[in-house]
Write a protein that holds these residues in place. Structure first.
Motif, PDB file in Angstrom:
ATOM      1  N   ASN A 246       0.821  -1.211   0.000  1.00 21.92           N
ATOM      2  CA  ASN A 246       0.000   0.000   0.000  1.00 21.92           C
ATOM      3  C   ASN A 246       0.853   1.258   0.000  1.00 21.92           C
ATOM      4  OD1 ASN A 246      -2.257  -1.624   0.231  1.00 21.92           O
ATOM      5  ND2 ASN A 246      -2.422  -1.402   2.455  1.00 21.92           N
ATOM      6  N   GLU A 247       2.033   1.190   0.638  1.00 22.37           N
ATOM      7  CA  GLU A 247       2.841   2.396   0.815  1.00 22.37           C
ATOM      8  C   GLU A 247       3.370   2.945  -0.508  1.00 22.37           C
ATOM      9  OE1 GLU A 247       3.610  -0.642   1.550  1.00 22.37           O
ATOM     10  OE2 GLU A 247       5.761  -1.070   1.455  1.00 22.37           O
ATOM     11  N   VAL A 248       3.535   2.092  -1.515  1.00 20.31           N
ATOM     12  CA  VAL A 248       3.965   2.576  -2.831  1.00 20.31           C
ATOM     13  C   VAL A 248       2.768   3.174  -3.572  1.00 20.31           C
ATOM     14  CG1 VAL A 248       5.033   1.943  -5.026  1.00 20.31           C
ATOM     15  CG2 VAL A 248       5.849   0.890  -2.901  1.00 20.31           C
ATOM     16  N   LEU A 249       1.608   2.513  -3.468  1.00 24.64           N
ATOM     17  CA  LEU A 249       0.404   3.004  -4.153  1.00 24.64           C
ATOM     18  C   LEU A 249      -0.127   4.300  -3.553  1.00 24.64           C
ATOM     19  CD1 LEU A 249      -1.569  -0.302  -4.720  1.00 24.64           C
ATOM     20  CD2 LEU A 249      -0.501   1.138  -6.457  1.00 24.64           C
ATOM     21  N   SER A 250       0.167   4.549  -2.280  1.00 24.94           N
ATOM     22  CA  SER A 250      -0.333   5.775  -1.656  1.00 24.94           C
ATOM     23  C   SER A 250       0.622   6.939  -1.869  1.00 24.94           C
ATOM     24  CB  SER A 250      -0.516   5.556  -0.148  1.00 24.94           C
ATOM     25  OG  SER A 250       0.746   5.504   0.495  1.00 24.94           O
ATOM     26  N   GLY A 251       1.805   6.658  -2.383  1.00 24.45           N
ATOM     27  CA  GLY A 251       2.792   7.719  -2.582  1.00 24.45           C
ATOM     28  C   GLY A 251       3.679   7.942  -1.368  1.00 24.45           C
ATOM     29  N   ARG A 252       3.404   7.226  -0.270  1.00 23.23           N
ATOM     30  CA  ARG A 252       4.247   7.407   0.916  1.00 23.23           C
ATOM     31  C   ARG A 252       5.690   7.060   0.624  1.00 23.23           C
ATOM     32  NH1 ARG A 252       7.194   4.653   4.537  1.00 23.23           N
ATOM     33  NH2 ARG A 252       7.464   5.753   6.497  1.00 23.23           N
ATOM     34  N   THR A 253       5.885   5.936  -0.043  1.00 22.65           N
ATOM     35  CA  THR A 253       7.220   5.412  -0.291  1.00 22.65           C
ATOM     36  C   THR A 253       7.502   5.449  -1.784  1.00 22.65           C
ATOM     37  OG1 THR A 253       6.970   3.912   1.583  1.00 22.65           O
ATOM     38  CG2 THR A 253       8.699   3.378  -0.017  1.00 22.65           C
TER      39      THR A 253
ATOM     40  N   GLN B  57       4.864   8.287  -7.932  1.00 24.68           N
ATOM     41  CA  GLN B  57       4.697   8.911  -6.622  1.00 24.68           C
ATOM     42  C   GLN B  57       3.910  10.221  -6.711  1.00 24.68           C
ATOM     43  OE1 GLN B  57       8.250  10.076  -4.395  1.00 24.68           O
ATOM     44  NE2 GLN B  57       7.279   9.355  -2.522  1.00 24.68           N
TER      45      GLN B  57
ATOM     46  N   ALA C 143       0.229   9.192  -7.329  1.00 18.03           N
ATOM     47  CA  ALA C 143      -0.316   8.536  -6.142  1.00 18.03           C
ATOM     48  C   ALA C 143      -0.710   9.580  -5.095  1.00 18.03           C
ATOM     49  CB  ALA C 143       0.709   7.565  -5.567  1.00 18.03           C
ATOM     50  N   THR C 144       0.159  10.537  -4.884  1.00 13.88           N
ATOM     51  CA  THR C 144      -0.075  11.561  -3.875  1.00 13.88           C
ATOM     52  C   THR C 144      -1.255  12.459  -4.261  1.00 13.88           C
ATOM     53  OG1 THR C 144       2.290  11.517  -3.406  1.00 13.88           O
ATOM     54  CG2 THR C 144       1.055  13.390  -2.551  1.00 13.88           C
TER      55      THR C 144
ATOM     56  N   TYR D  89       6.536   0.501   8.644  1.00 17.98           N
ATOM     57  CA  TYR D  89       7.612   0.690   7.680  1.00 17.98           C
ATOM     58  C   TYR D  89       8.939   0.966   8.377  1.00 17.98           C
ATOM     59  CZ  TYR D  89       3.322   1.195   5.105  1.00 17.98           C
ATOM     60  OH  TYR D  89       2.069   0.974   4.620  1.00 17.98           O
TER      61      TYR D  89
END
Lengths: 250, 250
Positions: A13-20, B26, B29-30, B204
């Motif tokens: 999820n962290e890549v799809l949300s833009g976090r990572t 990214q 996504a954001t 994470y």
């Protein structure tokens, strides 16, 4: 000889949300190209059980090798390993060697249920060593399950690489030119691509403080064809009055 | 209310070969999370006609909106636009407004066949403005076709955004702690996830010169649930004797 093909699944999820920001795609693309197993598709998917299972089954049928990154830690959102077991229709059970390695690194009482999940794997899994943080990845069938943390993933790939089949390395030859505009050489470049159908010839504009330009890149497995294509591309650029520079812009 | 879903197709051999590091995932996504249209899947696919057509048709049926980046320039490897026309089963033909905009920017004789391809679009396409380099992107049905160059893609998304449907913004609340190990709080974190099923709670690890730790992140659309989950996570960290810090590590 046809090169084996690879697919990468980035799970998280962290890549799809833009976090990572993913840092594994480019590393694996480069390394797989170098051993002649070019990456043909990448999918980024969420930590959702049904999605992981369905995607693993789809891509392991479609590509020669599948690499996954992410979702093999100890927390509730780390479900890659159990989903891969489900995809292969095999039990998800303690792996004796993984269990032993992990048990050794913790103080008595600290190898708890969450950490034990990292030593639980699809039956028949072969371990991928993790010299950074012990908890191994694994291979089952044509699927290679690795960590998402780049430093750990890279160490796992180093460990895995010698056991992978190889093909003819994919090489590249580039020419670039400042002030070049794609629209001026598009027709000539298409003709060069047609002359070298086994190569992938790409055109990539760049925008830099030193000036804008275009890099023209030929990729393929035949060094003679690559050299000839590079010459033809340089001649094309010279033909419109610009100075071709060998290689990629630095 | 259920948020609309988004899928991103990154089209280009240069990403799959490792030559180019994608910078669009990214960003999108954001921005999509912020308007409440979360990104649910990303695919990176090569400049191969059949692959592009099949993938566009698969994902436009599966997700509410599809965004594509790459493959709309003037060279032979830029085939996204014609493939999208083929996927929708409509003619690929000159778009009068795109044609007029592009013709205006070139000197007489310079709006050549290659550049004219950038003004050729699926019938029924609505333009996405390109304030950087003129050649527009376009929307057809639920598919939004944008440039691959990040600067241009970002300007196109700025232009497109007001016309997109929106949902409830996806927000995030984070807690992090130095010296935290995932395996020590995994069980407690799973219990918090179970209490807040509408949130995505992720764990994470980070590795930094200042020290290693873990960031615990809750994402979702309900501010009250997010605040409560953040408090519960902080209490969990405090419970094992570490100091929780609000927010992501900087």
């Amino acid at each position: 000889m046809t090169n084996p093909t690879a697919c990468l699944l980035i799970i998280g999820n962290e890549v799809l949300s833009g976090r990572t920001r993913d840092a594994n795609l480019q590393f694996l693309a480069t390394r797989l190209g170098a051993i002649g197993m070019p990456l043909r598709e990448v999918r980024v998917i969420p930590d959702v059980r049904e999605t992981i299972i369905a995607t693993v089954n789809e891509v392991r049928a479609k590509f020669d090798h599948v690499f996954t990154t992410g979702g093999i830690g100890p927390t509730h959102d780390d479900i890659t390993s159990e989903c891969v077991a489900e995809a292969f229709g095999v039990p998800w059970e303690p792996h004796p060697e993984a269990w032993a390695r992990m048990e050794r690194q913790y103080k008595p009482g600290e190898f708890n249920a969450a950490r034990q999940r990292m030593a639980t794997m699809p039956r028949g899994a072969a371990l991928i060593d993790n010299p950074i943080s012990t908890a191994p990845g694994f291979t089952i069938g044509n699927v290679h399950v690795m960590a998402g943390v780049p430093r750990i993933m890279q160490a796992m790939f180093d460990a895995l690489e010698p056991s992978l089949p190889t093909g003819t390395p994919v090489q590249s030859r580039a020419v670039h030119a400042l002030r070049l505009q794609e629209g001026r050489i598009a027709e000539g470049l298409a003709a060069i691509q047609a002359r070298f159908p086994a190569l992938d010839i790409g055109s990539y504009p760049y925008y830099r403080p030193e000036g804008n330009g275009v890099a023209l890149v030929a990729k393929g497995t035949d060094p003679a064809a690559l050299a000839a294509a590079q010459q033809a591309i340089a001649a094309l650029v010279r033909g419109i009055g610009l100075e071709p520079v060998e290689g990629e812009p630095v």
